[in-house]
Each structure stands twice: as C-alpha cells, then as structure tokens.
Design an enzyme around this catalytic site. Sequence first.
Site, mmCIF file in Angstrom:
data_model
loop_
_atom_site.group_PDB
_atom_site.id
_atom_site.type_symbol
_atom_site.label_atom_id
_atom_site.label_comp_id
_atom_site.label_asym_id
_atom_site.label_seq_id
_atom_site.Cartn_x
_atom_site.Cartn_y
_atom_site.Cartn_z
ATOM 1 N N GLU A 77 6.277 12.511 2.822
ATOM 2 C CA GLU A 77 5.292 11.802 1.697
ATOM 3 C C GLU A 77 3.833 11.961 1.714
ATOM 4 O O GLU A 77 3.537 11.344 1.115
ATOM 5 C CB GLU A 77 5.751 10.282 2.598
ATOM 6 C CG GLU A 77 6.484 10.217 2.688
ATOM 7 C CD GLU A 77 7.922 8.977 1.555
ATOM 8 O OE1 GLU A 77 7.593 9.538 -0.009
ATOM 9 O OE2 GLU A 77 9.048 9.492 1.640
ATOM 10 N N HIS A 96 1.846 4.735 6.034
ATOM 11 C CA HIS A 96 3.296 4.351 5.706
ATOM 12 C C HIS A 96 4.358 3.577 6.767
ATOM 13 O O HIS A 96 4.178 4.990 8.347
ATOM 14 C CB HIS A 96 3.418 5.285 4.722
ATOM 15 C CG HIS A 96 5.352 5.461 4.419
ATOM 16 N ND1 HIS A 96 5.912 4.054 4.324
ATOM 17 C CD2 HIS A 96 6.425 6.375 5.006
ATOM 18 C CE1 HIS A 96 7.002 4.724 4.098
ATOM 19 N NE2 HIS A 96 7.675 5.802 4.498
ATOM 20 N N HIS A 98 8.121 2.443 8.885
ATOM 21 C CA HIS A 98 9.430 1.667 8.229
ATOM 22 C C HIS A 98 9.708 0.457 9.545
ATOM 23 O O HIS A 98 10.870 0.918 10.038
ATOM 24 C CB HIS A 98 10.799 2.721 8.548
ATOM 25 C CG HIS A 98 10.749 4.164 7.956
ATOM 26 N ND1 HIS A 98 11.944 4.503 8.045
ATOM 27 C CD2 HIS A 98 9.927 4.357 6.373
ATOM 28 C CE1 HIS A 98 11.486 5.909 7.117
ATOM 29 N NE2 HIS A 98 10.768 5.238 6.534
ATOM 30 N N TYR A 117 -0.543 -18.028 4.036
ATOM 31 C CA TYR A 117 -2.117 -17.266 3.263
ATOM 32 C C TYR A 117 -2.610 -15.891 3.824
ATOM 33 O O TYR A 117 -3.128 -15.282 2.723
ATOM 34 C CB TYR A 117 -3.576 -18.053 3.180
ATOM 35 C CG TYR A 117 -4.149 -18.089 5.155
ATOM 36 C CD1 TYR A 117 -3.488 -19.002 5.960
ATOM 37 C CD2 TYR A 117 -5.033 -17.523 4.998
ATOM 38 C CE1 TYR A 117 -4.025 -18.827 7.361
ATOM 39 C CE2 TYR A 117 -5.248 -17.185 6.516
ATOM 40 C CZ TYR A 117 -5.101 -18.147 7.469
ATOM 41 O OH TYR A 117 -4.887 -17.416 8.367
ATOM 42 N N HIS A 159 13.600 1.206 1.736
ATOM 43 C CA HIS A 159 12.729 2.625 2.798
ATOM 44 C C HIS A 159 12.003 1.594 3.130
ATOM 45 O O HIS A 159 11.734 2.169 5.188
ATOM 46 C CB HIS A 159 11.802 3.474 1.446
ATOM 47 C CG HIS A 159 11.108 4.568 1.911
ATOM 48 N ND1 HIS A 159 10.813 5.693 1.288
ATOM 49 C CD2 HIS A 159 10.599 4.766 3.501
ATOM 50 C CE1 HIS A 159 10.705 6.086 1.734
ATOM 51 N NE2 HIS A 159 10.399 5.804 3.542
ATOM 52 N N TYR A 213 -15.216 -11.487 4.187
ATOM 53 C CA TYR A 213 -15.932 -10.989 5.291
ATOM 54 C C TYR A 213 -16.157 -9.286 5.923
ATOM 55 O O TYR A 213 -15.598 -9.109 5.127
ATOM 56 C CB TYR A 213 -13.438 -10.928 6.076
ATOM 57 C CG TYR A 213 -13.049 -11.604 6.379
ATOM 58 C CD1 TYR A 213 -14.289 -12.758 6.398
ATOM 59 C CD2 TYR A 213 -11.806 -11.790 6.770
ATOM 60 C CE1 TYR A 213 -13.166 -14.442 7.206
ATOM 61 C CE2 TYR A 213 -10.863 -13.060 7.052
ATOM 62 C CZ TYR A 213 -11.754 -13.742 7.369
ATOM 63 O OH TYR A 213 -11.152 -15.228 7.107
HETATM 64 ZN ZN LIG Z 1 9.194 6.735 4.190
#
Ligand SMILES: [Zn+2]
Length: 217
Positions: A77, A96, A98, A117, A159, A213
């Site tokens: 990726e 990233h 899954h 929220y 994905h 924050y």
């Molecule tokens: Zn992936």
Amino acid sequence: MSTAEQDELRAAICAGANSLHAAGLAPGKSGNVSVRLDEGLLITPSGVPYPAMRPKDIVGIDGAGSFRAGQYRPSTELPLHHAIYAARPEVRAVVHTHSPHATALSCARRGLPAFHYMIAMAGGPDVRCSGYATFGSEQLATLALRALEGRKAALLANHGVVALGADLAEALAIAAEIENLARQYLLLLAARLEPVVLDAAEMQRIQAQFADYGRPQ
Ligand SMILES: [Zn+2]
C-alpha cells in the site's frame, strides 16, 4: 533528521504495528504503518508478520520514492501512503488496518454517521467509505483521498480502514477508535435499532472541543 531520530521512529513504528496486532486490529499480515520524514518516509515491510518484525526491518523510502537495495520490500500500500503525504501536508503518520468490524462495514460500502460524538475524532460529522479499487493501486489512493477530504479517517470499500495523524500516536488512536465505533454501530444495526444521529451544530461544537485538547491553557 539524525540517524538516532530515525532509529527511534523505526522502533515506534514497530511498537505501533505490534500494538495493532495485539489488539486484533491487524489480522494475519494485514495492515501497514508509516511515518513521514523531512524527505521520504518510513513504512512497514511487505509480508513480514508483526511479531517477527524488528526496527531494522522498517523500510526507508527516499524523497524520490525509491528504496535502497538490501531492505525488505515496502508494504504493497505504499502508493496510498505516498498519495496521502503528498496531498495532506499536516499528516505525519498513516495507519492502515483490516480491523474486523470496520472492515465488515466497508464490505457493505457504508460509512459511519454521527451516531456517537466520538465520530468527531476523525475530523468531521461522519466517516466516509471510499469507492472500490484493487489493493495497492493508484486508483485506490485516489479514491481514499477523496473519502479523506476534511477527515482523519475513512473506510476503504471491501478492504479496511485508513487513519491519519499529526503523529504516529494520533493515527494509531484514530484507527483503534474507528474500529470501536464500527463495532458499536454494527451492534445497533444488529439489534435492529434506529441510530439517532447527532445534528451538524452539535458535531461542530464537539470538533471545536477536540481541537482544544492538548493545547496549553
Ligand atoms: Zn489492506
């Protein structure tokens, strides 16, 4: 950036990727983590199981987008990570995953509305789901960027999830919160309850509070 600073970042990426794995957010060898450098980036390698990964296995990509021979291959990726850093100057880390519940939702190509929220943590009143493209493709990077407009997270159709941060800790925290929210949302849907969505004005107030924050008083 000094070698010592880069070594520290490699260790942080390794620890972060392992924390995703330990929390069940990165089943198998799925998911990848990167951090922006002044020029180029550091990213998790392709196909190395997280528990076996060492800081020296993290792949360095130079400013021209190439990587040194003798390293592992970078995550498939990499185009997604590259595109995000190119389009979003404020982003310094990309995670990233899954993660199971968020990925389940992405397979229905549905995003998350403002049913809670904490959705505001991703920077807006919802978390979008991108259109579908093959993993690792430039097209996926393009569609992900579109879904990420004004946001720090998006679902990727059929994905998983992509989360952004001003640093690695923020990107990891958002990735974990998206999974938590997706789980809560699926519980609601499974109970056949109708979520009551918070209105735009309330979500703006919450976003303003989140932005405060961590700032010095
Ligand atoms: Zn992936």
